[in-house]
Design an enzyme around this catalytic site. Structure first.
Site, PDB file in Angstrom:
ATOM      1  N   MET A  48      35.555  43.831  41.823  1.00 33.22           N
ATOM      2  CA  MET A  48      34.414  42.974  42.148  1.00 33.22           C
ATOM      3  C   MET A  48      34.676  42.199  43.441  1.00 33.22           C
ATOM      4  O   MET A  48      33.939  41.269  43.775  1.00 33.22           O
ATOM      5  CB  MET A  48      34.113  42.014  41.003  1.00 33.22           C
ATOM      6  N   HIS A  52      42.882  40.024  45.747  1.00 33.77           N
ATOM      7  CA  HIS A  52      44.194  39.351  45.760  1.00 33.77           C
ATOM      8  C   HIS A  52      45.259  40.418  45.566  1.00 33.77           C
ATOM      9  O   HIS A  52      44.938  41.624  45.484  1.00 33.77           O
ATOM     10  CB  HIS A  52      44.247  38.259  44.685  1.00 33.77           C
ATOM     11  N   GLY A  54      46.876  41.356  43.071  1.00 34.59           N
ATOM     12  CA  GLY A  54      46.687  42.193  41.883  1.00 34.59           C
ATOM     13  C   GLY A  54      45.865  43.428  42.244  1.00 34.59           C
ATOM     14  O   GLY A  54      46.237  44.557  41.917  1.00 34.59           O
ATOM     15  N   HIS A  55      44.759  43.212  42.948  1.00 33.14           N
ATOM     16  CA  HIS A  55      43.944  44.346  43.402  1.00 33.14           C
ATOM     17  C   HIS A  55      44.747  45.235  44.362  1.00 33.14           C
ATOM     18  O   HIS A  55      44.677  46.464  44.301  1.00 33.14           O
ATOM     19  CB  HIS A  55      42.695  43.860  44.148  1.00 33.14           C
ATOM     20  N   GLN A  79      27.530  42.792  33.631  1.00 37.20           N
ATOM     21  CA  GLN A  79      28.640  42.295  32.807  1.00 37.20           C
ATOM     22  C   GLN A  79      28.714  40.769  32.759  1.00 37.20           C
ATOM     23  O   GLN A  79      29.622  40.214  32.166  1.00 37.20           O
ATOM     24  CB  GLN A  79      29.965  42.895  33.268  1.00 37.20           C
ATOM     25  N   GLY A 165      43.853  47.219  36.073  1.00 42.42           N
ATOM     26  CA  GLY A 165      44.949  46.280  35.824  1.00 42.42           C
ATOM     27  C   GLY A 165      45.129  45.991  34.334  1.00 42.42           C
ATOM     28  O   GLY A 165      44.153  45.863  33.590  1.00 42.42           O
ATOM     29  N   LYS A 167      46.011  43.268  33.396  1.00 47.90           N
ATOM     30  CA  LYS A 167      45.542  41.884  33.269  1.00 47.90           C
ATOM     31  C   LYS A 167      44.327  41.817  32.331  1.00 47.90           C
ATOM     32  O   LYS A 167      44.207  40.913  31.513  1.00 47.90           O
ATOM     33  CB  LYS A 167      45.191  41.362  34.664  1.00 47.90           C
ATOM     34  N   ASP A 168      43.432  42.786  32.481  1.00 46.67           N
ATOM     35  CA  ASP A 168      42.244  42.870  31.612  1.00 46.67           C
ATOM     36  C   ASP A 168      42.540  43.925  30.542  1.00 46.67           C
ATOM     37  O   ASP A 168      41.995  45.024  30.576  1.00 46.67           O
ATOM     38  CB  ASP A 168      41.020  43.226  32.452  1.00 46.67           C
ATOM     39  N   SER A 204      40.578  36.470  40.722  1.00 45.05           N
ATOM     40  CA  SER A 204      39.619  35.953  41.708  1.00 45.05           C
ATOM     41  C   SER A 204      39.095  34.593  41.254  1.00 45.05           C
ATOM     42  O   SER A 204      38.748  33.742  42.069  1.00 45.05           O
ATOM     43  CB  SER A 204      38.449  36.923  41.876  1.00 45.05           C
TER      44      SER A 204
END
Ligand code: AMP
Length: 306
Positions: A48, A52, A54-55, A79, A165, A167-168, A204
């Site tokens: 999206m 950062h 992570g992306h 979403q 990721g 992360k999700d 983000s």
């Protein structure tokens, strides 16, 4: 961590050297079909934006594995529920483009909303059992919105490797299951969580955290660390670990705990006792930001030392 262009995997056509930005599905399809017809392996990194590290880690992994990488930047209205941060979601396309190019991305797709949703949405993908608990309770329409846009992106990209990721974590399980259930010709690849120096998972939405809230955000990763330590010390009762995590959040007045959960890492169903393939997940509201974090119940990899 970020690879420069000279470290990029060479590919037959060298097309990745100059990143191209497109705004339509047709352009993205044509470009990737042409690459595939030359034998290229395609990598896909949906985001999206407001990128950062992570992306960047996803794009770097994709560039290492694939010949042509497409990153997408699309703040997907489907979403976000009413009252969530769709309108405020941070954006910086110029900086994002630069980071994509540096990470070895060949194609950046930035579709406008009416390109992705030219009609009122009548068809949605619902991965119901995996999407129902945890975030699915607090955000009941969220995962259908995610699964639907990712299904569209898979259909746009065509056969590819797609990077998401950890992360999700729940999202990763939803997408993995969707790809399998619907026979998408896509390998879904999970990549480790990238954290700030103090252990806070990069997001983000961290930009919303000011002052004391940014400090308080450490409670998520520190709680996970305390839980992993307790499991490593021999605790196997899920209830005891949930109590421990809940108590850690109770001691942080700026964090409003949504859930602290001990679940099967694939199905997202509660487990007890804690055996293999178990994931610990937490979600909390810190002022304006809703934050999530998770870890393997048996690994402190990446977690702070409290
Ligand atoms: P988003 O832009 O937030 O939709 O995220 C796009 C992709 O980046 C998703 O697959 C996320 O799981 C992944 N991602 C976001 N934050 C991180 C992080 N801190 N570490 C690794 N991947 C991440």
């Amino acid at each position: 961590m970020r690879r420069d262009a000279s470290q990029r995997k060479p590919n037959a056509s060298q097309e990745a050297d100059q990143m191209e930005t497109v705004h339509t599905i047709a352009e993205a399809r044509a470009r990737l079909n042409a690459a595939r017809s030359q034998g290229a392996v395609v990598g896909l990194v949906p985001t999206m934006g407001f990128l950062h590290d992570g992306h960047v880690s996803l794009m770097t992994a994709a560039a290492a594995d694939c010949d042509v990488v497409m990153t997408t930047i699309f703040v997907n209205p489907l979403q976000f529920a009413e009252g969530e941060d769709l309108g405020d979601y941070p954006r910086d396309l110029e900086r994002d483009s630069h980071w994509c190019e540096e990470a070895g991305v060949a194609l950046l797709l930035v579709p406008p909303v009416d390109e992705m949703y030219p009609n009122p949405v009548a068809t949605q993908v619902d991965v119901d059992q995996i999407a129902a608990p945890l975030d699915g309770i607090s955000r009941p329409t969220h995962f259908a919105g995610v699964a639907t846009v990712v299904a569209k992106l898979f259909n746009i990209a065509g056969p590819c490797r797609a990077y998401f990721g950890e992360k999700d974590w729940q999202q990763l399980q939803v997408i993995t299951r969707m790809a399998s259930d619907l026979s998408f010709p896509v390998d879904v690849i999970g990549c480790p969580i990238v954290r700030e120096d103090d252990g806070v998972a990069m997001s983000s939405r961290n930009v919303y955290l000011e002052g004391d809230y940014r400090v308080a955000a450490r409670v998520l990763s520190r709680t996970l660390r305390a839980a992993v330590d307790a499991i490593a010390a021999g605790e196997t009762a899920a209830g005891a670990i949930i109590d421990l995590m809940t108590a850690r959040f109770a001691a942080e007045p700026l964090a409003d705990l949504d859930y602290a959960a001990v679940v099967d890492a694939s199905t997202m169903l509660a487990v007890d006792p804690i055996a293999d393939n178990v994931r610990l997940l937490v979600a909390a509201q810190l002022g304006p930001a809703r934050l999530i974090d998770n870890c393997d119940a048996h690994s402190d990899r990446g977690l702070p030392t409290r």
